[in-house]
Write an enzyme that holds these catalytic residues in place. Structure first.
Site, PDB file in Angstrom:
ATOM      1  N   SER A  83       0.856  -1.193   0.000  1.00 43.38           N
ATOM      2  CA  SER A  83       0.000   0.000   0.000  1.00 43.38           C
ATOM      3  C   SER A  83       0.888   1.238   0.000  1.00 43.38           C
ATOM      4  O   SER A  83       2.067   1.172  -0.364  1.00 43.38           O
ATOM      5  CB  SER A  83      -0.948  -0.023   1.201  1.00 43.38           C
ATOM      6  OG  SER A  83      -1.917   0.999   1.061  1.00 43.38           O
ATOM      7  N   ASN A  84       0.351   2.367   0.398  1.00 40.36           N
ATOM      8  CA  ASN A  84       1.149   3.604   0.400  1.00 40.36           C
ATOM      9  C   ASN A  84       0.744   4.468   1.578  1.00 40.36           C
ATOM     10  O   ASN A  84      -0.133   4.106   2.360  1.00 40.36           O
ATOM     11  CB  ASN A  84       0.984   4.347  -0.930  1.00 40.36           C
ATOM     12  CG  ASN A  84      -0.474   4.610  -1.224  1.00 40.36           C
ATOM     13  OD1 ASN A  84      -1.138   5.347  -0.514  1.00 40.36           O
ATOM     14  ND2 ASN A  84      -0.990   3.968  -2.265  1.00 40.36           N
ATOM     15  N   LYS A  85       1.367   5.666   1.678  1.00 43.39           N
ATOM     16  CA  LYS A  85       1.218   6.482   2.886  1.00 43.39           C
ATOM     17  C   LYS A  85       0.001   7.408   2.862  1.00 43.39           C
ATOM     18  O   LYS A  85      -0.159   8.229   3.756  1.00 43.39           O
ATOM     19  CB  LYS A  85       2.466   7.349   3.059  1.00 43.39           C
ATOM     20  CG  LYS A  85       3.720   6.587   3.416  1.00 43.39           C
ATOM     21  CD  LYS A  85       4.854   7.570   3.614  1.00 43.39           C
ATOM     22  CE  LYS A  85       6.148   6.880   3.984  1.00 43.39           C
ATOM     23  NZ  LYS A  85       7.267   7.815   4.052  1.00 43.39           N
TER      24      LYS A  85
END
Ligand code: C5P
Length: 393
Positions: free
Chosen positions: A208-210
């Protein structure tokens, strides 16, 4: 325009404080809910009873009044506020707001709130022209605080100069203008995407990402407040409490693609602020992978959702979160994804980007680039909508 709006009226120690009684009365006549906060100095000029009598709300004069339900007045007021007005704003209060010196509840409330702030300076002309006051006003402008006046006229000292507080009737119309803007999306149906997508590796792990989703939520809220019917298609969100919009929770980029494709023909506008994963796992594992069994992962491209939508049928707004060549990359995205607007932001700048409540962006469109200062995401959302509106017939 201002009916049922929670307006915080902050009164600081200037002779012009008497005008704020009239302002409070005018706001109440328009059915706004007015909460007054006064400094000790303001109490030297006008009485608490005048404001509580007019607003039917207890006036806050210190951090320890504990008059709100929460018992922490400045936080309670800050979270409910739709607008904070500081009128009159003295040189002292302007300096404190600019520097965030929260020694009394007015500054504490401003710091704790996401609501727009309007200030009406009032002071002697030379004080107003001093380098310190002018510098502090510039700081406030950069923080997107709206500044009204001061006007030129007879000051308390008898001299004619700039320093008079904006007249209450004019302030009232400026306040109405702040809210009136917010109905220009009536009859518009908008999809907003927010948050990061999740690409599963196996039943336990994912990529995933931030992204916190805060920018997308701010846009969805702004659209809702300006009259649009909003569908928010979201991945991971740091705060899921938004109300008044249709919420559709998704995990992967593929889920997001499906939800958008099912709706896109019925909408006028799509604003894609979601951080969509560009790649997914080629063959997702059904069982948890043993660490001994894995040395690399094979990835395959996810569809570019924004690019795949027909830009002749719907207004498309995209985001470009970059760490380098910001404008160049944003311009490329504007044309390859056939968008009307790309909101470009350099995520390496301090206080800007993922997870933060503020963002610094450049609006890139086919007429050029508009570089905006660092501002609250809620403010930026309105700037994006102001621009987007020009593309909607
Ligand atoms: O190409 P890049 O990922 O930088 O483009 C960012 C914009 O494109 C964002 O608006 C994002 O929501 C959208 N996007 C998309 N589908 C993808 C990747 C990004 O719609 N697979």
């Amino acid at each position: 325009m201002i009916e049922n709006k929670n307006i915080v009226l902050c009164v600081t120690g200037s002779i012009a404080a008497y005008k704020s009684i009239y302002l409070a009365s005018s706001l109440v006549k328009e059915n706004a809910n007015v909460q007054v906060i006064m400094t000790e100095a303001a109490l030297e000029f006008v009485g608490e009873a005048s404001f509580s009598g007019i607003t039917h709300n207890p006036v806050i004069t210190g951090y320890y009044d504990r008059k709100s339900k929460l018992g922490i007045d400045h936080i309670d007021i800050a979270k409910k506020a739709d607008l904070i007005v500081v009128a009159p704003a003295t040189a002292n209060s302007i300096a404190k707001i600019a520097l965030g010196i929260s020694s009394e509840p007015i500054v504490g409330t401003i710091l704790a709130s996401k609501a727009p702030v309007l200030i009406a300076p009032a002071m002697d002309g030379d004080m107003y022209n001093s380098t310190q006051v002018q510098n502090n006003l510039k700081v406030l402008e950069n923080l997107s605080v709206k500044i009204s006046g001061p006007e030129k006229g007879r000051l308390a000292s008898g001299i004619e100069e700039f320093g008079r507080m904006t007249e209450p009737d004019k302030l009232l119309s400026e306040i109405e203008k702040i809210f009136s803007k917010k109905k220009d999306y009536n009859n518009i149906k908008a999809i907003v995407t927010a948050g990061g997508t999740i690409e599963e590796i196996d039943p336990v792990r994912f990529i995933s990402n931030k992204s916190s989703g805060k920018m997308g939520i701010a846009i969805a809220e702004a659209l809702r407040d300006r009259g649009a019917k909003v569908t928010l298609i979201h991945g991971n969100l740091s705060d899921n409490s938004i109300i008044g919009v249709e919420k559709i929770s998704i995990k992967s980029a593929e889920d997001m693609t499906n939800e958008i494709q099912n709706r896109v023909n019925y909408f006028d506008l799509i604003i894609m602020s979601a951080a969509v994963a560009d790649y997914k796992i080629k063959n997702k594992f059904n069982q948890k992978i043993k660490k001994e069994d894995i040395s690399h992962l094979e990835l395959e491209r996810n569809p570019d959702i924004l690019k795949s939508i027909d830009g002749s049928k719907i207004i498309k707004v995209g985001f470009a979160a970059e760490t380098e060549n910001l404008i160049e990359n944003a311009k490329k995205k504007l044309s390859t994804k056939d968008c009307k607007l790309i909101v470009a932001n350099d995520i390496t700048l301090p206080g800007s980007g993922f997870g933060s409540d503020e963002n610094k962006a450049t609006l890139v469109h086919n007429k050029g680039c508009e570089d905006l200062p660092l501002m609250k995401k809620s403010e930026l959302a309105h700037k994006i909508l102001d621009k987007t509106k020009s593309f909607i017939k």
